[in-house]
Design a protein around this motif. Structure first.
Motif, PDB file in Angstrom:
ATOM      1  N   ASP A 112       0.839  -1.109  -0.128  1.00  0.00           N
ATOM      2  CA  ASP A 112      -0.093  -0.040  -0.003  1.00  0.00           C
ATOM      3  C   ASP A 112       0.862   1.351   0.083  1.00  0.00           C
ATOM      4  OD1 ASP A 112      -2.925  -0.945   1.979  1.00  0.00           O
ATOM      5  OD2 ASP A 112      -2.510  -1.312  -0.128  1.00  0.00           O
ATOM      6  N   ILE A 113       0.412   2.247  -0.753  1.00  0.00           N
ATOM      7  CA  ILE A 113       1.214   3.454  -0.864  1.00  0.00           C
ATOM      8  C   ILE A 113       0.355   4.702  -0.561  1.00  0.00           C
ATOM      9  CG2 ILE A 113       2.337   4.973  -2.537  1.00  0.00           C
ATOM     10  CD1 ILE A 113       3.414   2.297  -3.734  1.00  0.00           C
ATOM     11  N   TYR A 114       0.637   5.746  -0.021  1.00  0.00           N
ATOM     12  CA  TYR A 114       0.250   7.017   0.013  1.00  0.00           C
ATOM     13  C   TYR A 114       1.023   8.128   0.217  1.00  0.00           C
ATOM     14  CZ  TYR A 114      -3.037   3.770   2.547  1.00  0.00           C
ATOM     15  OH  TYR A 114      -4.036   2.863   2.820  1.00  0.00           O
ATOM     16  N   TYR A 115       0.376   9.238  -0.519  1.00  0.00           N
ATOM     17  CA  TYR A 115       1.202  10.406  -0.738  1.00  0.00           C
ATOM     18  C   TYR A 115       0.622  11.550  -0.197  1.00  0.00           C
ATOM     19  CZ  TYR A 115       3.400   7.557  -4.385  1.00  0.00           C
ATOM     20  OH  TYR A 115       3.963   6.673  -5.378  1.00  0.00           O
ATOM     21  N   ALA A 116       1.465  12.549  -0.226  1.00  0.00           N
ATOM     22  CA  ALA A 116       1.002  13.915   0.377  1.00  0.00           C
ATOM     23  C   ALA A 116       0.111  14.386  -0.734  1.00  0.00           C
ATOM     24  CB  ALA A 116       2.138  14.397   0.917  1.00  0.00           C
ATOM     25  N   ASP A 117      -0.680  15.203  -0.526  1.00  0.00           N
ATOM     26  CA  ASP A 117      -1.256  16.048  -1.794  1.00  0.00           C
ATOM     27  C   ASP A 117      -0.329  16.620  -2.443  1.00  0.00           C
ATOM     28  OD1 ASP A 117      -4.771  16.412   0.147  1.00  0.00           O
ATOM     29  OD2 ASP A 117      -3.797  14.864  -0.994  1.00  0.00           O
ATOM     30  N   SER A 118       0.535  17.384  -1.877  1.00  0.00           N
ATOM     31  CA  SER A 118       1.162  18.275  -2.802  1.00  0.00           C
ATOM     32  C   SER A 118       2.314  17.571  -3.642  1.00  0.00           C
ATOM     33  CB  SER A 118       2.262  18.997  -1.583  1.00  0.00           C
ATOM     34  OG  SER A 118       2.875  17.983  -0.733  1.00  0.00           O
ATOM     35  N   VAL A 119       2.455  16.270  -3.310  1.00  0.00           N
ATOM     36  CA  VAL A 119       3.107  15.361  -4.456  1.00  0.00           C
ATOM     37  C   VAL A 119       2.612  14.202  -5.262  1.00  0.00           C
ATOM     38  CG1 VAL A 119       5.235  15.766  -2.765  1.00  0.00           C
ATOM     39  CG2 VAL A 119       3.961  13.618  -2.896  1.00  0.00           C
ATOM     40  N   LYS A 120       1.386  14.213  -5.357  1.00  0.00           N
ATOM     41  CA  LYS A 120       0.566  13.158  -5.754  1.00  0.00           C
ATOM     42  C   LYS A 120       0.589  13.718  -7.358  1.00  0.00           C
ATOM     43  CE  LYS A 120      -3.141  11.949  -2.607  1.00  0.00           C
ATOM     44  NZ  LYS A 120      -4.506  11.980  -2.211  1.00  0.00           N
ATOM     45  N   GLY A 121       0.861  12.621  -8.194  1.00  0.00           N
ATOM     46  CA  GLY A 121       1.145  12.767  -9.478  1.00  0.00           C
ATOM     47  C   GLY A 121       2.383  13.095 -10.100  1.00  0.00           C
ATOM     48  N   CYS A 140      14.439   9.435   4.933  1.00  0.00           N
ATOM     49  CA  CYS A 140      13.854   8.267   5.118  1.00  0.00           C
ATOM     50  C   CYS A 140      13.670   7.931   6.511  1.00  0.00           C
ATOM     51  CB  CYS A 140      14.858   7.353   4.297  1.00  0.00           C
ATOM     52  SG  CYS A 140      14.108   5.685   4.267  1.00  0.00           S
ATOM     53  N   ALA A 141      12.389   7.219   6.778  1.00  0.00           N
ATOM     54  CA  ALA A 141      12.087   6.661   8.047  1.00  0.00           C
ATOM     55  C   ALA A 141      11.356   5.503   8.027  1.00  0.00           C
ATOM     56  CB  ALA A 141      11.096   7.594   8.731  1.00  0.00           C
ATOM     57  N   ALA A 142      11.339   4.758   8.944  1.00  0.00           N
ATOM     58  CA  ALA A 142      11.020   3.335   9.121  1.00  0.00           C
ATOM     59  C   ALA A 142      10.002   3.189  10.310  1.00  0.00           C
ATOM     60  CB  ALA A 142      11.969   2.210   9.014  1.00  0.00           C
ATOM     61  N   GLY A 143       8.974   2.340  10.541  1.00  0.00           N
ATOM     62  CA  GLY A 143       8.124   2.226  11.350  1.00  0.00           C
ATOM     63  C   GLY A 143       7.688   0.672  11.428  1.00  0.00           C
ATOM     64  N   ASP A 144       7.198   0.365  12.727  1.00  0.00           N
ATOM     65  CA  ASP A 144       6.810  -1.239  13.046  1.00  0.00           C
ATOM     66  C   ASP A 144       5.341  -1.058  13.702  1.00  0.00           C
ATOM     67  OD1 ASP A 144       9.221  -1.580  15.883  1.00  0.00           O
ATOM     68  OD2 ASP A 144       7.377  -0.010  15.433  1.00  0.00           O
ATOM     69  N   ARG A 145       4.708   0.189  13.756  1.00  0.00           N
ATOM     70  CA  ARG A 145       3.373  -0.003  14.273  1.00  0.00           C
ATOM     71  C   ARG A 145       2.331  -0.301  13.767  1.00  0.00           C
ATOM     72  NH1 ARG A 145       3.341   5.445  17.970  1.00  0.00           N
ATOM     73  NH2 ARG A 145       5.319   5.194  19.123  1.00  0.00           N
ATOM     74  N   SER A 176      -1.343   6.625  11.668  1.00  0.00           N
ATOM     75  CA  SER A 176      -1.331   7.719  10.564  1.00  0.00           C
ATOM     76  C   SER A 176       0.128   7.770   9.988  1.00  0.00           C
ATOM     77  CB  SER A 176      -1.612   9.180  11.348  1.00  0.00           C
ATOM     78  OG  SER A 176      -2.928   9.112  11.960  1.00  0.00           O
ATOM     79  N   TRP A 177       0.385   7.408   8.673  1.00  0.00           N
ATOM     80  CA  TRP A 177       1.487   7.442   8.112  1.00  0.00           C
ATOM     81  C   TRP A 177       2.262   8.742   8.202  1.00  0.00           C
ATOM     82  CZ3 TRP A 177       3.323  10.249   4.233  1.00  0.00           C
ATOM     83  CH2 TRP A 177       2.470  10.781   3.263  1.00  0.00           C
ATOM     84  N   PHE A 178       1.746   9.877   8.266  1.00  0.00           N
ATOM     85  CA  PHE A 178       2.219  11.034   8.099  1.00  0.00           C
ATOM     86  C   PHE A 178       2.730  11.883   9.366  1.00  0.00           C
ATOM     87  CE2 PHE A 178      -1.662  13.077   9.518  1.00  0.00           C
ATOM     88  CZ  PHE A 178      -2.609  12.121   8.997  1.00  0.00           C
ATOM     89  N   ARG A 179       2.357  11.034  10.562  1.00  0.00           N
ATOM     90  CA  ARG A 179       3.122  11.668  11.587  1.00  0.00           C
ATOM     91  C   ARG A 179       4.657  11.112  12.164  1.00  0.00           C
ATOM     92  NH1 ARG A 179      -0.941  14.255  13.774  1.00  0.00           N
ATOM     93  NH2 ARG A 179      -3.203  13.670  13.329  1.00  0.00           N
ATOM     94  N   THR A 180       5.313  11.997  12.090  1.00  0.00           N
ATOM     95  CA  THR A 180       6.790  11.664  12.599  1.00  0.00           C
ATOM     96  C   THR A 180       6.816  10.751  13.837  1.00  0.00           C
ATOM     97  OG1 THR A 180       7.143  13.783  13.675  1.00  0.00           O
ATOM     98  CG2 THR A 180       7.582  13.687  11.401  1.00  0.00           C
ATOM     99  N   THR A 181       5.983  10.801  14.724  1.00  0.00           N
ATOM    100  CA  THR A 181       6.012   9.877  15.782  1.00  0.00           C
ATOM    101  C   THR A 181       5.707   8.673  15.809  1.00  0.00           C
ATOM    102  OG1 THR A 181       3.695  10.715  16.464  1.00  0.00           O
ATOM    103  CG2 THR A 181       5.418  11.982  17.599  1.00  0.00           C
ATOM    104  N   ASN A 182       5.166   8.245  14.524  1.00  0.00           N
ATOM    105  CA  ASN A 182       5.091   6.773  14.325  1.00  0.00           C
ATOM    106  C   ASN A 182       6.348   6.124  13.743  1.00  0.00           C
ATOM    107  OD1 ASN A 182       2.396   6.746  15.377  1.00  0.00           O
ATOM    108  ND2 ASN A 182       1.601   7.685  13.414  1.00  0.00           N
ATOM    109  N   TYR A 183       7.072   6.644  13.573  1.00  0.00           N
ATOM    110  CA  TYR A 183       8.376   6.163  12.861  1.00  0.00           C
ATOM    111  C   TYR A 183       9.375   6.042  13.967  1.00  0.00           C
ATOM    112  CZ  TYR A 183       6.041   6.880   8.516  1.00  0.00           C
ATOM    113  OH  TYR A 183       5.390   6.846   7.470  1.00  0.00           O
ATOM    114  N   LYS A 184      10.108   4.875  14.049  1.00  0.00           N
ATOM    115  CA  LYS A 184      11.205   4.591  14.942  1.00  0.00           C
ATOM    116  C   LYS A 184      12.551   4.646  14.587  1.00  0.00           C
ATOM    117  CE  LYS A 184      12.010   0.790  18.146  1.00  0.00           C
ATOM    118  NZ  LYS A 184      11.533  -0.774  18.532  1.00  0.00           N
ATOM    119  N   TYR A 185      12.803   4.780  13.218  1.00  0.00           N
ATOM    120  CA  TYR A 185      14.106   4.834  12.840  1.00  0.00           C
ATOM    121  C   TYR A 185      14.279   5.942  11.690  1.00  0.00           C
ATOM    122  CZ  TYR A 185      14.284   0.327  14.873  1.00  0.00           C
ATOM    123  OH  TYR A 185      14.115  -0.797  15.695  1.00  0.00           O
ATOM    124  N   TRP A 186      15.256   6.773  11.695  1.00  0.00           N
ATOM    125  CA  TRP A 186      15.548   7.862  10.757  1.00  0.00           C
ATOM    126  C   TRP A 186      16.868   7.862  10.156  1.00  0.00           C
ATOM    127  CZ3 TRP A 186      11.592  11.178   9.522  1.00  0.00           C
ATOM    128  CH2 TRP A 186      10.393  11.255  10.061  1.00  0.00           C
TER     129      TRP A 186
END
Length: 125
Positions: free
Chosen positions: A57-66, A96-101, A105-115
């Motif tokens: 699954d993939i999601y984009y910010a509106d500002s970069v879609k397309g 780049c960031a990676a998460g395991d939850r 919400s994919w766009f929240r920095t707090t949901n990423y464990k590694y940067w």
């Protein structure tokens, strides 16, 4: 622990293209999603795109879609961000960031464990 190393940043003219790479190493088994964020001077870090490892699954910010495309090569443990039709507003440090939850919400920095350390993208007119 997961290490993330970005590459591919640099200078590009508005309207041009650039491809960023993020190589992951270490204990990546629990990584569920990998995302790209960016942060310009004086601004908050914002989510650009995310890709989920299991189902793609993939999601984009509106500002970069397309214009931007996120992809992954599981064999290489690498995620890419293809940036096309770049604008002056795309100039930022890209992380780049990676998460395991689960179910976050994919766009929240707090949901990423590694940067990663970030790679700079400069856009000229």
């Amino acid at each position: 622990v997961v290490q993330l190393v970005e590459s591919g940043g640099g200078s590009v003219q508005a309207g041009g293209s650039l491809r960023l790479s993020c190589a992951a190493s270490g204990y990546t088994n629990n990584v569920r999603y990998m995302g790209w964020f960016r942060q310009a001077p004086g601004k908050e870090r914002e989510g650009v795109a995310v890709i989920y490892i299991d189902d793609g699954d993939i999601y984009y910010a509106d500002s970069v879609k397309g214009r931007f495309t996120i992809s992954r090569d599981n064999a290489k443990n690498t995620v890419y961000l293809q940036m096309n039709s770049v604008t002056l507003e795309d100039a930022s440090m890209y992380y780049c960031a990676a998460g395991d939850r689960y179910y976050v919400s994919w766009f929240r920095t707090t949901n990423y464990k590694y940067w990663g350390q970030g790679t700079q993208v400069t856009v000229s007119s």
